[in-house]
Design an enzyme around this catalytic site. Sequence first.
Site, short mmCIF file in Angstrom:
data_model
loop_
_atom_site.label_atom_id
_atom_site.label_comp_id
_atom_site.label_asym_id
_atom_site.label_seq_id
_atom_site.Cartn_x
_atom_site.Cartn_y
_atom_site.Cartn_z
N TYR A 64 0.96 -1.19 0.12
CA TYR A 64 -0.13 -0.09 -0.05
C TYR A 64 0.96 1.07 -0.04
CZ TYR A 64 -4.25 -2.43 1.19
OH TYR A 64 -5.37 -3.15 1.06
N ILE A 158 13.90 16.77 2.12
CA ILE A 158 14.94 16.79 2.87
C ILE A 158 16.19 15.42 2.81
CG2 ILE A 158 15.82 16.44 5.40
CD1 ILE A 158 13.66 18.53 5.98
N THR A 198 3.56 27.20 -16.36
CA THR A 198 4.95 26.99 -16.13
C THR A 198 5.54 27.22 -14.93
OG1 THR A 198 5.71 29.03 -17.06
CG2 THR A 198 5.13 27.53 -18.89
N PRO A 200 5.55 26.40 -11.83
CA PRO A 200 6.06 25.06 -10.81
C PRO A 200 7.18 24.62 -11.59
CG PRO A 200 3.42 24.95 -11.18
CD PRO A 200 3.88 25.94 -11.93
N CYS A 390 2.20 -18.00 -6.08
CA CYS A 390 2.93 -18.03 -4.96
C CYS A 390 1.82 -18.45 -3.85
CB CYS A 390 3.68 -16.80 -4.79
SG CYS A 390 4.74 -17.09 -3.59
N GLY A 392 -1.35 -17.95 -4.08
CA GLY A 392 -2.31 -18.33 -5.08
C GLY A 392 -1.99 -19.93 -5.10
N MET A 393 -1.02 -20.38 -5.23
CA MET A 393 -0.78 -21.87 -5.48
C MET A 393 -0.77 -22.47 -4.09
SD MET A 393 2.82 -23.98 -5.56
CE MET A 393 3.19 -25.53 -5.74
N GLU A 414 1.07 -20.34 8.24
CA GLU A 414 1.26 -18.95 8.22
C GLU A 414 0.27 -18.28 9.05
OE1 GLU A 414 1.75 -17.16 4.31
OE2 GLU A 414 1.55 -15.23 4.90
N ARG A 479 8.21 -17.14 2.30
CA ARG A 479 8.58 -17.90 3.34
C ARG A 479 8.24 -19.33 3.64
NH1 ARG A 479 7.53 -13.32 5.84
NH2 ARG A 479 9.97 -12.25 6.05
N HIS A 524 7.45 -16.60 -9.06
CA HIS A 524 6.72 -15.08 -9.42
C HIS A 524 6.94 -15.09 -11.09
CE1 HIS A 524 4.94 -13.46 -6.04
NE2 HIS A 524 5.86 -13.92 -5.43
N GLU A 526 5.55 -13.46 -13.15
CA GLU A 526 5.26 -12.12 -13.78
C GLU A 526 6.66 -11.40 -13.82
OE1 GLU A 526 4.50 -13.25 -10.86
OE2 GLU A 526 4.35 -11.49 -9.36
N1 GLN Z 1 2.84 -15.73 2.27
C1 GLN Z 1 3.31 -16.95 1.34
C2 GLN Z 1 4.79 -17.00 1.84
O1 GLN Z 1 5.38 -16.30 2.32
C3 GLN Z 1 3.42 -16.28 -0.17
C4 GLN Z 1 4.22 -15.18 -0.43
C5 GLN Z 1 3.96 -14.58 -1.58
O2 GLN Z 1 2.80 -15.03 -2.28
N2 GLN Z 1 4.84 -14.07 -2.22
O3 GLN Z 1 5.24 -18.25 1.69
#
Ligand code: GLN
Length: 552
Positions: A64, A158, A198, A200, A390, A392-393, A414, A479, A524, A526
């Site tokens: 975020y 700063i 102009t 700024p 990740c 999602g798996m 977790e 992790r 990952h 992506e």
């Molecule tokens: N939280 C999970 C882990 O640490 C998956 C991490 C992730 O999706 N990058 O294994």
Amino acid sequence: MSKVSTGKVGKPRYIFITGGVVSSLGKGLASASLGALLQARGYKVRLRKLDPYLNVDPGTMSPYQHGECYVTDDGAETDLDLGHYERFTGVSAHQSDNITTGRIYSNIIEKERRGDYLGATVQVIPHVTNEIKDFVLSDAGEDVDFVLCEVGGTVGDIEGLPFFEALRQLGQELGREQVLFMHVTLLPYIATAGEVKTKPTQHSVKELRSIGIQPDILLCRADREISKSDIRKIALFCNVRESAVIQGLDARSIYDVPLAYHAEGLDSEVLRHFGMETRKRINLRRWRAISETLHNPDGEVNIAVVGKYTVLPDAYKSITEALVHGGIANKVKVNIKWIESEEFSKSGSEVLSGMDGVLVPGGFGERGAEGKIQAVTYARENNVPYFGICFGMQMAVIEAARNLAQIEAAGSTEFGPTDEPIVGLMTEWLKGNEKQTRDAGTDLGGTMRLGAYPAVLDKGSLVAKMYNSTHIEERHRHRYEVNNAYIDRLEAVGVKFSGMSPDGILPEIIEIPDHPWFIGVQYHPELKSRPFAPHPLFAGFVAAALKQSRLV
Ligand code: GLN
């Protein structure tokens, strides 16, 4: 001791990119685009990012706050701008391409404790600035013609001051023949006056000059054409050539930006500054091809991304881009529907109807996990293409354990202790694998499996077909691992473990062969997708979604 150069002219040349007026002007994209243009002229480039915040790296920051954390092959957790650099230039970034104030101070304090400073008083100037200069000048690799170095934040902050001071010194030491300062600013349009302003930009350049930096090029971001008279005014007040005031208009797609900046003369101006040949041909064929495909798709697909940080799309920057690349590979437009997993767990699967594919991205912590598991159930039961990345798996495996293998208590450690740790910390179930088992403990930085690791794929699996290979290397950031003690029970109900670490211990990929397209990967993908080389799994996922869209 400092390795600071003595200022001999030669390779590489340095381009320092700073920002003014406001943040979020697309400095990272501007840097990546300039890198791509210089590359298209036949030069070898390297891009680096200096981040003035105090975190040692962005690994501990909430998405975020700072958008996604981009991971390099060598396991560095870096700023998301490095993702743009890689996508635009195809040059893999390294640990040595991103530094923060936190890392600089931590290096200095370590040296001070070791006594390396031989009794000297350690100060911002010269110790911090020298450390920054050493980073900028550190080996960029063989034959690199240009090092592009972007400074995070805005001039006047700063925390940015030591960085600007270090760059000022480098400009002085290396000289104009080797250094160029490009400042990215904003020309706001004031609706009530009907004018582009102009002032700024003038103030921002004044601020830059007050710390001793005269910009050579101004890249002026605007949402409408900048008049010739405004360009002249900016050039006059900011003390730059008119041709060095480059108009940077908002683009329809980020992949149009290199073409647009070339048309505005950005790369020629850079070469002119360095006294280099500007007439040399530029090859923009691949950028034109991408732009053409993006703006003339043959169809569209709707993909739901069920995640936790959906209010800030930057939190999933690489996923978004990899989906766009998957669209390019299939000549279709990919519409992303962001679904907040917590909301979803309350409202039910309705929101997923009409979606051609479901993607559950990486994530941390229990909040929203049940919603993600419900999304997996929906995709699995309704034969909608599913892509789990990740977390999602991990959620896909837990879902299968609960609903297919009837392991009702299936969970991840977790989220706290569980009787059926389908997903757990490697230390909990995998003794003696030292390399990958640094426990989280109290130090949350760098305790994950990070960076590129190989995996071996089953011949004949869907993933082997997608990759057209059985040996791959992909980037990790997690992790927890899927617990291999459950493999037999899960395979018995149709979940295939089609990719494992080369030692056969860590599950890397699962798929459900009895489903149109259901793949979960522990890494990952992506992060390695590029517009010119869409990642095979994203290309395959979008292709499967396209097929799905034609069914309904
Ligand atoms: N939280 C999970 C882990 O640490 C998956 C991490 C992730 O999706 N990058 O294994």
